[in-house]
Each structure stands twice: as structure tokens, then as C-alpha cells.
Design a protein around this motif. Structure first.
Motif, PDB file in Angstrom:
ATOM      1  N   THR A  63       0.836  -1.253   0.048  1.00  0.00           N
ATOM      2  CA  THR A  63      -0.053  -0.018   0.147  1.00  0.00           C
ATOM      3  C   THR A  63       0.780   1.259   0.231  1.00  0.00           C
ATOM      4  O   THR A  63       2.014   0.986   0.378  1.00  0.00           O
ATOM      5  CB  THR A  63      -0.894  -0.082   1.167  1.00  0.00           C
ATOM      6  N   GLY A  64       0.384   2.345  -0.444  1.00  0.00           N
ATOM      7  CA  GLY A  64       1.087   3.559  -0.391  1.00  0.00           C
ATOM      8  C   GLY A  64       2.127   3.682  -1.210  1.00  0.00           C
ATOM      9  O   GLY A  64       2.263   3.185  -2.489  1.00  0.00           O
ATOM     10  N   MET A  65       3.278   4.296  -0.678  1.00  0.00           N
ATOM     11  CA  MET A  65       4.675   4.198  -1.336  1.00  0.00           C
ATOM     12  C   MET A  65       5.136   2.860  -1.673  1.00  0.00           C
ATOM     13  O   MET A  65       5.698   2.536  -2.848  1.00  0.00           O
ATOM     14  CB  MET A  65       5.487   4.923  -0.510  1.00  0.00           C
ATOM     15  N   THR A  66       4.879   2.018  -0.848  1.00  0.00           N
ATOM     16  CA  THR A  66       5.221   0.474  -0.921  1.00  0.00           C
ATOM     17  C   THR A  66       4.617  -0.005  -2.209  1.00  0.00           C
ATOM     18  O   THR A  66       5.263  -0.609  -3.303  1.00  0.00           O
ATOM     19  CB  THR A  66       5.013  -0.403   0.230  1.00  0.00           C
ATOM     20  N   LEU A  67       3.397   0.154  -2.527  1.00  0.00           N
ATOM     21  CA  LEU A  67       2.731   0.117  -3.775  1.00  0.00           C
ATOM     22  C   LEU A  67       3.340   0.715  -4.937  1.00  0.00           C
ATOM     23  O   LEU A  67       3.552  -0.143  -6.138  1.00  0.00           O
ATOM     24  CB  LEU A  67       0.991   0.346  -3.471  1.00  0.00           C
TER      25      LEU A  67
ATOM     26  N   ARG B 212      -3.820  -4.744  -7.620  1.00  0.00           N
ATOM     27  CA  ARG B 212      -3.285  -3.395  -7.801  1.00  0.00           C
ATOM     28  C   ARG B 212      -1.871  -3.205  -8.479  1.00  0.00           C
ATOM     29  O   ARG B 212      -1.644  -2.274  -8.592  1.00  0.00           O
ATOM     30  CB  ARG B 212      -3.382  -2.648  -6.551  1.00  0.00           C
TER      31      ARG B 212
END
Length: 514
Positions: free
Chosen positions: A9-13, A61
Motif C-alpha cells: 500500500t502507499g509508497m510501497t505499492l 493493484r
């Protein structure tokens, strides 16, 4: 499927999407080294396996990574942005269709520990989903006049084979490297793993080098299969996947350089042989690992079932023994003590009568305890103990005992419950002689039954007044003997003798099997 907590999620995504796009581009660039009929179609397309495994393991995603990686490859090949975007849409839809179907429609586990998981991955994620990318990609090229109508279906088949080959070769390996068994620490600490890896590299070097030729080269191509079978059998699914990787890489790069058993000088033939080989290796490793995993799981379930069944049988046996002890205490020792207590309370018992009643109670208890030890001592020993207990009792009552056990009598198969019934019947018959027969002699004879000796005959006879009571006049003791004989599968007869009477018991030497 993987746990939601592992989904980026977020930056990791964003970083994950970028990493997937980069890996997609690099693997696609390597796969295009094997293109021979059209620059956009190759018989082994690693990005299809990479993208499917990534979306299964880390979530849908990540699809932009597939799209942008595909666009970059197509642009590098010289296609227009519109054509590149069209091809990328087909590749993205392929990865999404395969991962969604496997995660939401088909019962599928990324650990590939069941044959149905391997079949679902190959058929749904590979053969079916590859139709999407091949159809879209080839149609986009045809609409852009990059290929003519006569080659449409030929390139379509090659594209489909390439995407299927990429799934078969790479997706199982990636899934097993993350979700397979055993744990990495266990696998890397296993000496056998390193022995297989070293042996495999030696086999691949011999197979894909120029050191061999002719039949030797053809035979050497089968050598890595033995290492993969060995790894699947001994090192689990993750071990099989790790061992399959160098085999696939050696085969692809050596064939691309014109080396190894698949380098015939004809590009189409070389690619077809290579496709069959890597598809066999890529499919065999997870299939073998899943089959062995299912076998081990089935064995574990059988062992658990056997253990549970044995536990139930032990509990059932314990319950039977408890009920047996309760019954014998009530009918034997309890009955004797109640009689003595009743005489004492009425003031009608002499010390000799009290002592005699207590002695009978002790004899009952000893017989019961002896019978429960039959698993150690056996019925023949218990009969000897019973005789030892009878002799002083009969002497006190003026009776002479004759005891005879015939040859060949089979008594070793009597379990505790059957032994107790057996002893109780003899005890009841002797008690009746003492109390009612007015005899001077009692004889107990145990012999093998007539015919094949599958029965045991017990006769208790006396020289007393003799009488055969009718059924309506039989006391509780005689009825107990009849009941006990029935419980051990035998029959009992009360017969007149000259003089006296005789109790004859016929019982199977082996217990009755329901």
C-alpha cells in the motif's frame, strides 16, 4: 491466497509497481531473444508467468506495472505508442483475468500442494488467460498492418504458445519460491539440497555444452529430469522449484546461442524442441511436488485416523473393563457382603457363618482380580489358581476334588472378559454343588470339543442327589451361568448323572467376530 497484510500500500505499492514494470521489461527483453517468426511473438514469453505470479501473490493493484512494462518493450521494438498500448492492454488483461479467476472463482492455493492447484494454474492462468493476450496483441498488429491475414492464425498460435510457456516455466517457480515447503532455513541447511544442486549444474554443463554430440547429447538431455524428481521427492515443492530454475535457464540460453541438444540449425525446430522441454520441466516440478505433498498429507491423515481409532478403542475397552468390574463387584463381592450384613443385622449369624460368607467374598474378589490379569498370565494359569482356591474350600465342606485338563485344549485366546465369564461359570457350578448337591466328590474336566477342536468343553459333575430343575424353578445362580455362557458365545446344559448331576459348558476356543 496470500494474506491481505502482505499486499503493498502507499509508497510501497508504487515501488512494487515500478519493480514489476522493470522486471517485466527485462524478462521480456530476454524472451524476445527467442523470437523467430515475428518480432513481437516468441515461443517462451517469461513476462506472462512473472505478471501472473506477482498479481496472485501481491494483489491485482500491481497491474500498472504489467501495462507500463509491456508498453516499454513494444516501444523498444519500434512499435507506435498506439500499437504498444494495445498490446499492453492485452497483456494486462491476461494477468488480471488469470489472477482474478484463480483467486475468486477457482479453488486455488499458491502453495501448489495439490494437483488441482497445479492444473488450475496451467489451464486457467496459462492456457485460458493466454488467449486474451494473444487475441488482442495479434489483432492490434493486424489492424496496424504489421502482419498480413495469411499469417494471422500462425502468429496467434505462436503468441499463445509463448504466453502459455511463460506461465508454465516461470509462474510455478515464483509461487513455490515464496509459498512452497520446506522453509528456506530448512532447505538451505539440508546437505542433500546442495548435493542435488551441484549434480544438476554438472548435468546441465554436460547437456548444453559442445562436449557431447549425437546420441550422447540426446541422452544427456534427460539427466536433469532425475535431479528434479529427486528434489521433488526429498526436498518438497520449494526444493523442486529451486532445482528447476537452473535447468530452465541453461536450456533457454544455450539454445539461443546454438548449443545443446535442441540446437539443430533450424530455428523453428530449435524453438519447438526447447518449448517442449521447458514446458515439461516447468510442469513436472510442481506436479511431482504436489503429488508427493498430497500423498504425505493422505498418509498423515491415515495415521491420525488410526491414532484416533486406537484411542477410541482403548477408551471403549477401558469403559468395558470398568463396567465389568462394577458388575462383578455388585454380583459377586457385593452380594456376599450384603448377605453377611443381613444375617448380622438380624442376629442370626454365627461367627462361623460370618467367616464363611467373608471367605466367599474374598474368593470372588480374587477370581475377579485374577481374570483381569489374563493378558499377562493367560487362562490356563488362572484355572490353576482357581483350582488352588477351590481345594481348601471343598475340603472344609467334605468334598474331594478331581481336576482334569485334556491335551490339545486351546485356552490362550481368551481375553479378560471371556476369561472372567469362564471362571465364574465354574465357580457358580461348584458353589451349587457345595450348597445343594449333598455330594462327597466333585469333578471338573476341561477338554477339547469334538471335530476340529474349535470348541472347549467344561464338565462339572458330582455324585450328589442329582436333579435337573425346570426353567421356571431355576435360581439366580443357574440363570447367571446361562447368561454368561451366551455372552462368550457358548451354550450350557444341566444334565442328570448316575449318581448326581452334571453341568456341561461348550464354548468356542476363539471369540465370536461380529
Amino acid at each position: 491466497m496470500s494474506d491481505e497484510a502482505t499486499r503493498p500500500t502507499g509508497m510501497t505499492l508504487l515501488l512494487s509497481i515500478a519493480a514489476l514494470g522493470l522486471l517485466y521489461f527485462v524478462s521480456g527483453w530476454l524472451g524476445l531473444r527467442l523470437a523467430f517468426e515475428h518480432k513481437a511473438a516468441t515461443l517462451i514469453w517469461p513476462p506472462s508467468g512473472l505478471s501472473l505470479a506477482a498479481l496472485i501473490l501481491f494483489g491485482h493493484r500491481l497491474w500498472p506495472g504489467v501495462f507500463f512494462g509491456s508498453v516499454a518493450i513494444s516501444v523498444m521494438q519500434g512499435f507506435s505508442p498506439q500499437v504498444s498500448a494495445g498490446i499492453a492492454i492485452g497483456s494486462t488483461l491476461e494477468a488480471l483475468a488469470g489472477s482474478i479467476l484463480l483467486s475468486r472463482v477457482v479453488p486455488f492455493r499458491p502453495s501448489l500442494d495439490r494437483l488441482q492447484d497445479v492444473a488450475a494454474l496451467m489451464i486457467v492462468g496459462g492456457a485460458f488467460a493466454a488467449v486474451v493476450a494473444a487475441s488482442v496483441g495479434v489483432t492490434v498488429l493486424w489492424l496496424d498492418a504489421q502482419l498480413d491475414s495469411s499469417s494471422y492464425f500462425r502468429i496467434l498460435l505462436t503468441w499463445w504458445q509463448g504466453d502459455l510457456g511463460g506461465v508454465v516455466v516461470l509462474a510455478p517457480v515464483l509461487l513455490l519460491l515464496r509459498s512452497g515447503r520446506p522453509a528456506w532455513s530448512v532447505l538451505l541447511a539440508h546437505r542433500e539440497f546442495w548435493a542435488i544442486v551441484i549434480l544438476l549444474f554438472a548435468m546441465c554443463f554436460v547437456m548444453f555444452s559442445d562436449l557431447t554430440s549425437g546420441e550422447i547429447k540426446s541422452i544427456s538431455s534427460q539427466l536433469p529430469l532425475f535431479a528434479i524428481v529427486w528434489a521433488a521427492a526429498r526436498l518438497g515443492s520449494r526444493g523442486a522449484a529451486v532445482v528447476a530454475v537452473p535447468t530452465l535457464l541453461f536450456a533457454i540460453f544455450a539454445t539461443a546461442r546454438g548449443q545443446g541438444p535442441f540446437a539443430t540449425g533450424n530455428t523453428a525446430t530449435d524453438m519447438s524442441l526447447l518449448w517442449l522441454y521447458v514446458a515439461t520441466i516447468g510442469g513436472m516440478a510442481p506436479t511431482l511436488a504436489a503429488a508427493i505433498s498430497q500423498r504425505d498429507a493422505a498418509d498423515a491423515r491415515r495415521r491420525l485416523d488410526v491414532s484416533e481409532r486406537l484411542q477410541i478403542e482403548r477408551e471403549h475397552l477401558l469403559l468395558e473393563q470398568r463396567e465389568l468390574i462394577m458388575r462383578e463387584m455388585h454380583d459377586g463381592v457385593g452380594g456376599q457382603l450384603v448377605s453377611v450384613l443381613s444375617m448380622v443385622q438380624r442376629g442370626q449369624a454365627s461367627p462361623a457363618e460370618i467367616a464363611d460368607g467373608l471367605r466367599h467374598a474374598l474368593d470372588d474378589m480374587r477370581i475377579m482380580i485374577d481374570s483381569l490379569a489374563t493378558s499377562r498370565a493367560g487362562l490356563p494359569v488362572l484355572l490353576g489358581q482357581l483350582r488352588t482356591r477351590f481345594e481348601p474350600l471343598l475340603r472344609r465342606n467334605g468334598l474331594e476334588l478331581t481336576w482334569r485338563v485334556g491335551e490339545g485344549v486351546s485356552l490362550d485366546a481368551f481375553d479378560p472378559q471371556r476369561s472372567l465369564h469362564f471362571l465364574r461359570i465354574i465357580q457358580e457350578a461348584v458353589t451349587n454343588v457345595i450348597q445343594h448337591a449333598r455330594a462327597s466328590r466333585v469333578q471338573i474336566a476341561i477338554s477339547r470339543g469334538e471335530g476340529d477342536g474349535s470348541t472347549v468343553t467344561v464338565e462339572i459333575s458330582d455324585d450328589g442327589i442329582g436333579a435337573v430343575p425346570e426353567a421356571a424353578h431355576r435360581g439366580r445362580g443357574m440363570q447367571n451361568m446361562i447368561d454368561r455362557a451366551g455372552e462368550i458365545g457358548g451354550v450350557i446344559h444341566f444334565e442328570s448323572a448316575s449318581p448326581g448331576w452334571r453341568v456341561r459348558l461348550l464354548v468356542p476356543a476363539l471369540p465370536k467376530i461380529d
